[in-house]
Design an enzyme around this catalytic site. Structure first.
Site, PDB file in Angstrom:
ATOM      1  N   LYS A   1      -0.057   7.945   6.867  1.00  0.00           N
ATOM      2  CA  LYS A   1       0.591   7.050   7.834  1.00  0.00           C
ATOM      3  C   LYS A   1       2.095   7.233   7.825  1.00  0.00           C
ATOM      4  O   LYS A   1       2.740   7.298   8.882  1.00  0.00           O
ATOM      5  CB  LYS A   1       0.249   5.595   7.499  1.00  0.00           C
ATOM      6  CG  LYS A   1      -1.216   5.235   7.652  1.00  0.00           C
ATOM      7  CD  LYS A   1      -1.505   3.882   7.017  1.00  0.00           C
ATOM      8  CE  LYS A   1      -3.001   3.706   6.827  1.00  0.00           C
ATOM      9  NZ  LYS A   1      -3.340   2.832   5.714  1.00  0.00           N
TER      10      LYS A   1
ATOM     11  N   LYS B   1      -0.609   4.345  -9.957  1.00  0.00           N
ATOM     12  CA  LYS B   1       0.209   4.560  -8.753  1.00  0.00           C
ATOM     13  C   LYS B   1       1.699   4.574  -9.083  1.00  0.00           C
ATOM     14  O   LYS B   1       2.526   4.922  -8.247  1.00  0.00           O
ATOM     15  CB  LYS B   1      -0.109   3.495  -7.704  1.00  0.00           C
ATOM     16  CG  LYS B   1      -1.546   3.591  -7.174  1.00  0.00           C
ATOM     17  CD  LYS B   1      -1.855   2.512  -6.144  1.00  0.00           C
ATOM     18  CE  LYS B   1      -3.310   2.561  -5.692  1.00  0.00           C
ATOM     19  NZ  LYS B   1      -3.604   3.729  -4.835  1.00  0.00           N
TER      20      LYS B   1
ATOM     21  N   THR C   1      -4.096   7.224   1.854  1.00  0.00           N
ATOM     22  CA  THR C   1      -3.955   7.258   3.316  1.00  0.00           C
ATOM     23  C   THR C   1      -2.579   6.759   3.736  1.00  0.00           C
ATOM     24  O   THR C   1      -2.108   7.088   4.825  1.00  0.00           O
ATOM     25  CB  THR C   1      -5.047   6.418   4.009  1.00  0.00           C
ATOM     26  OG1 THR C   1      -5.070   5.102   3.453  1.00  0.00           O
ATOM     27  CG2 THR C   1      -6.411   7.063   3.861  1.00  0.00           C
TER      28      THR C   1
ATOM     29  N   HIS D   1     -14.795   6.906  -3.948  1.00  0.00           N
ATOM     30  CA  HIS D   1     -13.383   6.756  -3.601  1.00  0.00           C
ATOM     31  C   HIS D   1     -12.445   6.798  -4.802  1.00  0.00           C
ATOM     32  O   HIS D   1     -11.241   6.610  -4.632  1.00  0.00           O
ATOM     33  CB  HIS D   1     -13.164   5.429  -2.868  1.00  0.00           C
ATOM     34  CG  HIS D   1     -13.662   5.425  -1.462  1.00  0.00           C
ATOM     35  ND1 HIS D   1     -12.920   5.909  -0.401  1.00  0.00           N
ATOM     36  CD2 HIS D   1     -14.827   5.004  -0.929  1.00  0.00           C
ATOM     37  CE1 HIS D   1     -13.606   5.775   0.715  1.00  0.00           C
ATOM     38  NE2 HIS D   1     -14.770   5.232   0.420  1.00  0.00           N
TER      39      HIS D   1
ATOM     40  N   LYS E   1       1.905   0.020  -1.604  1.00  0.00           N
ATOM     41  CA  LYS E   1       0.500   0.242  -1.942  1.00  0.00           C
ATOM     42  C   LYS E   1       0.089  -0.780  -2.988  1.00  0.00           C
ATOM     43  O   LYS E   1       0.917  -1.479  -3.551  1.00  0.00           O
ATOM     44  CB  LYS E   1       0.246   1.668  -2.438  1.00  0.00           C
ATOM     45  CG  LYS E   1       1.144   2.128  -3.567  1.00  0.00           C
ATOM     46  CD  LYS E   1       0.855   3.584  -3.916  1.00  0.00           C
ATOM     47  CE  LYS E   1       1.409   4.536  -2.880  1.00  0.00           C
ATOM     48  NZ  LYS E   1       0.420   5.392  -2.286  1.00  0.00           N
ATOM     49  N   ARG E   2      -1.220  -0.864  -3.196  1.00  0.00           N
ATOM     50  CA  ARG E   2      -1.738  -1.758  -4.226  1.00  0.00           C
ATOM     51  C   ARG E   2      -1.098  -1.433  -5.566  1.00  0.00           C
ATOM     52  O   ARG E   2      -0.877  -0.272  -5.900  1.00  0.00           O
ATOM     53  CB  ARG E   2      -3.259  -1.581  -4.295  1.00  0.00           C
ATOM     54  CG  ARG E   2      -3.975  -2.374  -5.343  1.00  0.00           C
ATOM     55  CD  ARG E   2      -5.484  -2.252  -5.144  1.00  0.00           C
ATOM     56  NE  ARG E   2      -5.936  -0.872  -5.102  1.00  0.00           N
ATOM     57  CZ  ARG E   2      -6.307  -0.167  -6.176  1.00  0.00           C
ATOM     58  NH1 ARG E   2      -6.262  -0.713  -7.368  1.00  0.00           N
ATOM     59  NH2 ARG E   2      -6.722   1.076  -6.044  1.00  0.00           N
TER      60      ARG E   2
END
Length: 843
Positions: free
Chosen positions: A671, A564, A667, A358, A558-559
């Site tokens: 969404k 990110k 993901t 992942h 998000k985390r």
């Protein structure tokens, strides 16, 4: 009275019965929590019929089973989703009306299950929904964490971790199965032995014995008919067994050792900055694989009575490296307990196991200290040593005189056990989770393995379940879509492509914008009434919402991790803030509501500093008369699935701005897109495939350098020195604009220093490109009809990104399993038996 009303009467009577027998109160006297437990228990009784019939169907079919092992699941609240999947929405409304109870009060009783952290866990839950909906024969295994990972609170802008007490009250959706409890052994003394094939095996004496108690949670597949499938998520707990408490250690005053094994399933990802945390993590991972494999063996023996066909009937998916010890444990069990030779066990393991990677992050490609693993798991260490010896010799045969390649591929290296390498060596297929990610795995992360096994690495792009994230979370948009293309999209999301023909339809555009406005107003209500932050004085302060629903809702959820790039978004907000201050009368800037949510790992200092910065920016903007009606920032603390279900339908803009080449898939991007948000993003992870599916014409906010370009030189100091606007925004981190105390000054100065000296994730490199893309966002947003047309084409292009499609790919490419729908005759037999019992009870 129609049939549905008669059914509602019967079930309402069941609820009354259960309230009296469980709490000694009548339905009118029962608290909301007591009513919730009784109502869910009643609903679970109905589901149990299909659960039993599904299990019986799988057993009698002799089907090959897929077993999914994951340390994380993030299912969110189950009640509403379960009601949706069995098609009981109207029935439940009638029941509640008869019992004079409200839907909102009922559903709000349920906490989010604390079984995961972020995308990995939510993806696993999406996959379970698809496995059940598509009727594949499967089981899932995980751990039942007492406190989840943590509950996040923001105090004076800083993240504070508190226990997530999600099990404070009874969980009506789990069934404790004490009769299926199993024993897991740690430490101990190796007793050498041989099996009948002459292979050395390691037995164990004087070991620590931990009892694992299973809790089963039903996973309900969507089906418009009554024969919906129900699969099982089995969660192991060490907390609930008093036998795991070590009294002798307690009496010796060693309280930490006394409670160590009862604490094994307390917290997801114990902080591993300490020896205790490292030991607990490793013991957790072994608990998952050891108990699950014993259960898999038990199921197979129950079904077939012998083990000769075990490899043919069993497929085990290792979800990330956390269950990688399953490779060693499977070989150990087969050679020690089930009369397999070493070669037969190795071959069986290769046939059975497959591994999903992942991430390319080195810290997530777990490596364990070999000494620690040998101390805690001596038998498994012996298997890994022998497996590695055989494998390294195989590499030497394949690539003679290339010891560098042997070192790169070895499971053991410099006193470390490389769990990704163990997973690859023991698996017949290894998959990435997006096309770009899989290419990076082949070319950069595992090139030696790809050279040796060119057919082993494959791609299965991630997906999300449209039932949870559209049908359930966004009923208004679901109705909009169904009105135009019918209901087929609920179980075959590929048909959503039909929505493209409505892109230029004015009425559709206007209705779509009304749906979005309605969802934005619901989010604003939530923020104003239910979302809180905390001050050092102990007061709870509502997060202010300075703007109305006409503003652009820019969502970054998000985390928190540096790659990110929440920091990139924050710096852009600072640039916009400074522009408005410079030209207060400018009408170029549209009202913008930037919303952040996500958790940082407890030991991740830089990610916590970015949260602190975002909170400080929000505070500054809220107090500024010059910008508060044009620019607003909010941080939603303790972001989880339930909050995502409110935020995602309201989003206009989806922030997917990771450094290209670092995000495996994503993901959240899917969404948000299926809920009508346009993506501003780099060409990273699944963004690449989403852009290709939607088409470049309808993907207008691509920015930043590519993964290939990011391999080139990085010169943050030059960018800082040459771009005045960027330099001014970065300098705001240390000039007192946002910091109000010494702690904030230190945190923001640390970010400033890292940006101009290192900037590992190339924030400054992409900031100007990001800024220009955001100008395109604002320009398009000022043309609502064109914005709506673009949204419709984005939704229409999302058909390939359903978890249903991902699971079909796993089933065909990796597991080679076939669907086995719940047999109608078996279902009728179970229902008849249940009905006979029911008539004895309900009068």
């Amino acid at each position: 009275m129609d049939t549905l009303d008669l059914q509602a009467d019967v079930l309402a009577q069941k609820v009354r019965h259960l309230i009296i027998t469980s709490s000694g109160r009548t339905v009118d006297q029962a608290s909301t929590e007591e009513f919730f437990i009784a109502f869910c228990s009643c609903l679970r009784e109905e589901i149990m019929v299909n659960w039993s019939a599904t299990m019986n169907t799988m057993e009698s079919s002799g089907a090959r089973m897929a077993y999914f092992l994951s340390l994380e699941y993030l299912p969110g609240r189950l009640t509403r989703n379960n009601i949706t999947n069995i098609g009981a929405t109207e029935l439940v409304q009638r029941i509640l009306k008869k019992l004079r109870r409200g839907v909102h009060d009922l559903l709000s009783c349920e906490p989010d299950a604390g079984l995961g952290n972020g995308g990995l866990g939510r993806l696993a839950s999406c996959f379970l929904d698809s496995l059940a909906t598509l009727s594949y024969p499967a089981w899932a295994y995980g751990l039942r964490y007492q406190y989840g990972i943590f509950e996040q609170e923001i105090w004076d802008g800083r993240q504070v971790e508190k226990p997530d007490c999600w099990l404070l009250n009874a969980n009506p959706w789990e069934l404790r199965r004490d009769s299926h409890a199993l024993h897991v052994h740690y430490r101990g003394t190796i007793v050498p032995g041989c099996n009948r094939h002459g292979d050395e095996i390691a037995l164990l004496d004087h070991y620590e014995d931990v009892r694992a108690i299973p809790y089963d949670v039903p996973v309900i597949g969507y089906n418009a008919m009554e024969n919906y499938s129900v699969l099982s998520l089995r969660l192991w707990s060490a907390k609930e067994s008093p036998r795991n408490f070590q009294l002798q250690s307690y009496n010796a005053g060693q309280l930490d050792l006394a409670a160590e094994n009862t604490s094994l399933t307390d917290v997801l990802y114990p902080n591993d900055n300490t020896e205790f945390g490292k030991r607990m993590r490793l013991k957790q991972e072994y608990l998952l694989v050891a108990a699950s494999l014993q259960d898999i063996f038990r199921y197979h023996r129950h079904n077939y009575g012998e083990m000769k066909n075990f490899a043919d009937k069993t497929r085990i998916q290792i979800n990330d490296t956390h269950p990688a010890l399953g490779v060693a444990e499977l070989i150990r069990c087969l050679t020690t307990d089930y009369d397999y030779s070493w070669k037969e066990a190795r071959d069986a393991c290769l046939e059975i196991c497959s591994y999903t990677n992942h991430t390319i992050l080195r810290e997530a490609l777990e490596e364990w200290d070999e000494g620690r693993l040998k101390d805690l798991l001596p038998r498994q260490h012996a298997v890994i040593q022998k497996l590695n010896w055989d494998f390294c010799n195989e590499v030497r045969t394949r690539f003679p005189n290339d010891e560098e390649k042997v070192r790169a591929m070895s499971i053991l290296e410099h006193g470390r056990v490389r769990m990704a390498n163990l997973s690859i060596v023991g698996s017949h297929k290894v998959n990435g989770v997006a096309a770009l990610h899989t290419d990076i795995l082949k070319a950069k992360i595992f090139p030696e393995f790809h050279q040796m096994y060119p057919d082993r690495l494959v791609n299965v792009t991630n997906g999300v379940t449209q039932r949870r994230w559209l049908l359930d979370a966004n009923p208004a948009l679901s109705a909009f879509i169904t009105e135009r293309i019918g209901k087929e999209w609920i179980t075959d999301f590929r048909t959503v492509s039909k929505l493209a023909k409505f892109g230029g339809d004015q009425r559709s555009q206007e209705e779509l914008l009304k749906v979005k406005k309605q969802n934005k107003e619901a989010l604003l209500y939530f923020i104003q009434h239910e979302s809180v932050l905390h001050s050092s004085e102990g007061k709870t302060v509502a997060v202010p919402s300075c703007l109305g629903s006409d503003a652009l809702f820019d969502v970054h959820i998000k985390r928190f991790h540096e790659y990110k790039r929440q920091l990139l978004n924050a710096l852009h907000v600072i640039m916009v803030y400074q522009e408005i201050l410079d030209a207060p009368q400018s009408s170029r800037r549209i009202p913008r509501f930037s919303l952040f949510g996500g958790k940082a790992a407890p030991a991740y200092v830089r990610a916590k500093e970015v949260i602190q910065l975002i909170a400080a920016i929000a505070r500054k903007l809220h107090k500024s008369d010059a910008v508060h009606d044009r620019l607003c920032v909010a941080f939603i603390e303790n972001y989880n699935v339930s909050k995502a279900e409110i935020i995602i339908p309201a989003a206009d803009l989806s922030e997917q701005i990771s450094t290209a080449g670092w995000e495996a898939s994503g993901t959240g991007n899917m969404k948000l897109s299926i809920n009508g948000a346009l993506t501003i993003g780099t060409d990273d992870g699944a963004n690449v495939e989403m852009r290709q599916s939607v088409g470049d014409r309808w993907w207008p906010f691509l920015f930043g350098q590519s993964a290939e370009q990011n391999e080139g030189p990085n010169h943050p100091w030059d960018i800082y020195r040459q771009d005045t606007a960027i330099r001014r925004a970065v300098d705001a981190l240390k000039d007192g604009t946002f910091a109000r105390n010494a702690a904030e000054e230190a945190a923001f100065s640390d970010i400033h220093r890292h940006l101009i000296e290192h900037d590992t994730y190339r924030v400054l490199q992409d900031l100007r490109s990001y800024y220009e893309a955001q100008k395109k966002v604002e320009a398009l947003y000022q043309t609502p009809a064109k914005w709506a047309e673009t949204v419709l084409h984005n939704i229409a292009g999302m058909g390939p990104f359903s978890a249903d499609n991902s699971i079909r790919n796993y089933a065909e490419k990796i597991w080679n399993i076939q669907p086995y729908p719940c047999d109608k005759n078996v279902l009728a037999k179970v229902r008849e038996e249940y009905s006979l019992h029911d008539r004895c009870r309900i009068v």
